[in-house]
Design an enzyme around this catalytic site. Structure first.
Site, mmCIF file in Angstrom:
data_model
loop_
_atom_site.group_PDB
_atom_site.id
_atom_site.type_symbol
_atom_site.label_atom_id
_atom_site.label_comp_id
_atom_site.label_asym_id
_atom_site.label_seq_id
_atom_site.Cartn_x
_atom_site.Cartn_y
_atom_site.Cartn_z
ATOM 1 N N TRP A 56 0.823 -1.207 0.000
ATOM 2 C CA TRP A 56 0.000 0.000 0.000
ATOM 3 C C TRP A 56 0.859 1.260 0.000
ATOM 4 C CZ3 TRP A 56 -1.480 3.050 4.708
ATOM 5 C CH2 TRP A 56 -0.575 2.852 5.758
ATOM 6 N N ASP A 57 2.161 1.097 0.222
ATOM 7 C CA ASP A 57 3.088 2.224 0.190
ATOM 8 C C ASP A 57 2.881 3.065 -1.068
ATOM 9 O OD1 ASP A 57 3.925 0.237 1.943
ATOM 10 O OD2 ASP A 57 6.049 0.666 1.690
ATOM 11 N N GLU B 56 0.733 -2.041 12.667
ATOM 12 C CA GLU B 56 0.913 -3.492 12.673
ATOM 13 C C GLU B 56 1.253 -4.056 14.051
ATOM 14 O OE1 GLU B 56 3.681 -4.465 9.599
ATOM 15 O OE2 GLU B 56 2.395 -3.673 8.009
ATOM 16 N N LYS C 115 3.221 0.829 16.038
ATOM 17 C CA LYS C 115 4.402 0.779 15.182
ATOM 18 C C LYS C 115 4.503 2.050 14.338
ATOM 19 C CE LYS C 115 6.593 -2.135 11.630
ATOM 20 N NZ LYS C 115 6.367 -3.226 10.646
ATOM 21 N N GLN C 116 3.352 2.607 13.970
ATOM 22 C CA GLN C 116 3.334 3.743 13.050
ATOM 23 C C GLN C 116 2.009 4.474 13.149
ATOM 24 O OE1 GLN C 116 3.476 0.387 10.269
ATOM 25 N NE2 GLN C 116 2.587 1.784 8.788
#
Length: 670
Positions: free
Chosen positions: A305-306, A430, A527-528
């Protein structure tokens, strides 16, 4: 071009060979070549790659289950185009004495100079000029000059492309995997054993043995060609192709360059990131943009998906033809997405989490297949492309992507007393898996459904289905904690115990390499960016975003390279100028300084796109509102000005932000 378009070894924080190979790698969207040493030494990782050329192997599970991914897909490491065999008066042992490298990002050409010394103190200088052609993407070209510096004698040269043999060494890191393969090779083509892919090639070998005087040089040109179709017999003219290369890069920078005054290092970091974005993007509609581009083997060359959420905004606003090609790839793998949805028992299409050919290759479904937001990410990218470019013709040919993803959401979700809910999903974070009503996922799915409704009404097709899509979108449940006044990342996140950061030593990061998922998943730890990524795309107002930022950012490890750039954008918009600057700075130089300590595996492409977002969505405050592009000046005090260009419906627009022109209001440019 000024010196800020030149990347040298002085600009690189870590001079490890494998980092240098990545940072100075050359690519053109079809092929990529790592910048390895001309005389190999221990610790080097030479390699070339072709976008979408991969081998497959069966995934072995200790305990299998229905619907698990069946095969690995791994981008193949092909040939070593860089190593030379050199012999000086029968001596073939050399020590590297000096090394100079200059990547001319303005022209797309790499220039190198090495001095090697024999055991008898004979010094030989090697100069190399090379580029991966953007005029003819099947070509990687080199020009060599070899010169004795302090002796006269016989120099023997053997320069051939050598297939890189499979390496049996494995590292216990899920972000890496062996990428070379046992290929079937004949005089004109290479073929993978399992995936059955064929790559045609033609290489210029060079061998000579000459008696040379001090200052006399041996020079030669080599052009390596690789193609997925049979090659033509047209001879390549190095100088003509080099001139075309410079013209193409001049055109690229004329639209895509960003001028940021106030910090020379960050200015160079920006251009370095944009250079690699332009270099590794697929252009043929059949390939996409690997997580590491074409610079290394990290993540096996997979597409994530980046592309849609981190890279495509840059391409949509500055290089729309490349953006269209990347979106066309998703259109072309729609049949695979429909097969995947059917396999899991759902209608419509479910795009796979990590893939090359459109089939799922993620063996760990909680952090892979369960990230259903991939569907909505793709839909969002198609919508942004249409809004910015006005290219309705392309959308009319690809609108099935939107209809099929809408059908999936309608079948996957269900109605409750609270509204339309999506359960057992994993959002961008994640470190939190298989939850109910992830805020980001629900917001994106809602947008996906609304866009499908818009297209159905516009083209007068599936109008009855569109009624149901709108009903689900209208009823989409999004969680909110009224007591805490916080947006809920999911139904259960705020009820968990917070991660004990004070008890976690630095060497235990990233957490995924040191703690079992069942340890990580039970805590409040990210994580993000997750909720804040949704806020970047769908603003909730400064006060709400401040509260959410203040709560979620301290819980975020930023173990993902996708994280800091997004927090930086939101920090800009809510007035956290210092945090915005700090996050942007780290994003701009992530690979140059190797802050994640894994640049040797390849560039962090999503972060490079995130760097652009930090500048344009963050400092410049870009938003798309209807038919208008709106900006707000959030330029930090560390910079005196920001200047950039973008395309809106085919027209070039220029924006200049300065400290003197900071305002409290928006301004438009349409």
């Amino acid at each position: 071009m000024n010196k800020e378009f030149q990347l040298t070894l002085d600009d690189v924080g870590s001079n490890g060979n494998q980092n240098i190979e990545t940072l100075f790698a050359l690519a053109n969207g079809f092929l990529g070549v790592r910048a390895s040493l001309p005389i190999a030494e221990e610790g080097c990782n030479a390699g070339s790659f072709v976008n979408g050329f991969y081998e497959t192997s069966d995934i072995t599970y200790g305990e299998n289950a229905y619907g698990y991914a069946k095969q690995h897909q791994t981008m193949v490491k092909l040939f070593d185009f860089r190593t030379i065999e050199l012999k000086i008066n029968d001596c073939d042992k050399f020590t590297l004495s000096s090394r100079q490298m200059n990547l001319d990002m303005g022209k797309g050409v790499l220039q190198e100079k090495y001095v090697y010394t024999t055991s008898l103190n004979q010094e030989v200088q090697i100069e190399i000029e090379s580029f991966a052609s953007h005029k003819n993407r099947s070509v990687y070209a080199q020009k060599w000059r070899i010169m004795p510096l302090n002796f006269s004698g016989t120099i023997g040269v053997n320069k051939q492309a050598v297939h890189i043999q499979p390496n049996k060494v494995r590292e216990d890191d899920p972000r890496k995997k062996e990428s070379s393969a046992a290929l079937q090779i004949d005089e004109e083509k290479v073929q993978t054993k399992n995936s059955g892919q064929i790559l045609y090639y033609r290489f210029d070998d060079y061998q000579s043995e000459k008696l040379v005087e001090i200052g006399e040089e041996i020079s030669f040109v080599q052009c390596y060609e690789m193609s997925k179709t049979p090659l033509s017999s047209i001879k390549i003219d190095y100088e003509v192709m080099k001139e075309a290369q410079q013209t193409i890069f001049q055109d690229f920078w004329s639209i895509s360059d960003i001028e940021l005054e106030g910090n020379v290092q960050l200015q160079k970091g920006i251009r370095f990131n944009l250079f690699h974005l332009f270099s590794s993007a697929g252009r043929d509609g059949k390939t996409n943009f690997s997580a590491k581009g074409l610079t290394g083997e990290g993540y096996e060359g997979h597409y994530f998906w980046d592309t849609e959420m981190y890279l495509l905004p840059f391409f949509i606003f500055t290089q729309p033809e490349i953006a269209k090609s990347l979106l066309q790839y998703r259109r072309n793998i729609l049949p695979k997405a429909k097969e995947r949805a059917s396999e899991l028992g759902y209608k419509g299409a479910l795009f796979t989490w990590r893939t090359i050919n459109g089939e799922e290759t993620s063996a760990y479904y909680p952090a892979g297949t369960a990230q259903l937001h991939i569907n909505a990410d793709i839909a969002y990218a198609f919508e942004l492309y249409e809004k910015v470019t006005g290219d309705t013709k392309f959308l009319s040919s690809a609108k099935d992507v939107l209809y099929e993803t809408a059908r999936f959401w309608l079948d996957y979700g269900f109605y409750s007393k609270r509204g339309f809910e999506l359960h057992e999903v994993t959002g961008p974070d994640e470190y939190t898996a298989l939850v109910n009503n992830n805020y980001y996922t629900n917001q994106m799915a809602k947008n996906n459904l609304y866009y499908a409704v818009k297209l159905a009404n516009q083209y007068q097709e599936y109008v009855e289905e569109a009624v149901d899509w709108k009903k689900a979108a209208d009823a989409m449940f999004v969680g909110y904690d009224e007591e805490k006044k916080l947006t809920k990342q999911d139904d259960s996140f705020l009820e968990k115990e917070k991660w004990h950061f004070e008890q976690t030593p630095k060497e235990k990061y990233p957490l995924l390499l040191h703690y079992h998922p069942m340890k990580i998943y039970k805590y409040q730890v990210l994580k993000q960016a997750d909720v804040l990524l949704a806020h970047m795309l769908f603003p909730r107002g400064v006060e709400q975003e401040k509260r959410d930022f203040d709560y979620y950012e301290p819980l975020t490890t930023h173990d993902s390279s996708l994280s800091k750039a997004i927090y930086g954008v939101v920090a800009s918009r809510i007035g956290y100028e210092k945090k915005a600057y700090d996050f942007f700075k780290e994003s701009a130089i992530m690979d140059l300084e190797d802050t994640h300590e894994n640049a040797n595996h390849g560039i962090h492409a999503a972060n490079m796109g995130g760097c652009w977002l930090g500048l344009i969505y963050g400092f410049a405050g870009l938003r798309v509102e209807g038919e208008e592009i709106v900006f707000h000046n959030h330029l930090p005090k560390e910079f005196t000005s920001l200047k950039f260009r973008y395309l809106h419906k085919g027209n070039v627009q220029e924006v200049v932000l300065t400290q003197d022109e900071k305002t409290n209001g928006d301004f438009g440019s349409s």
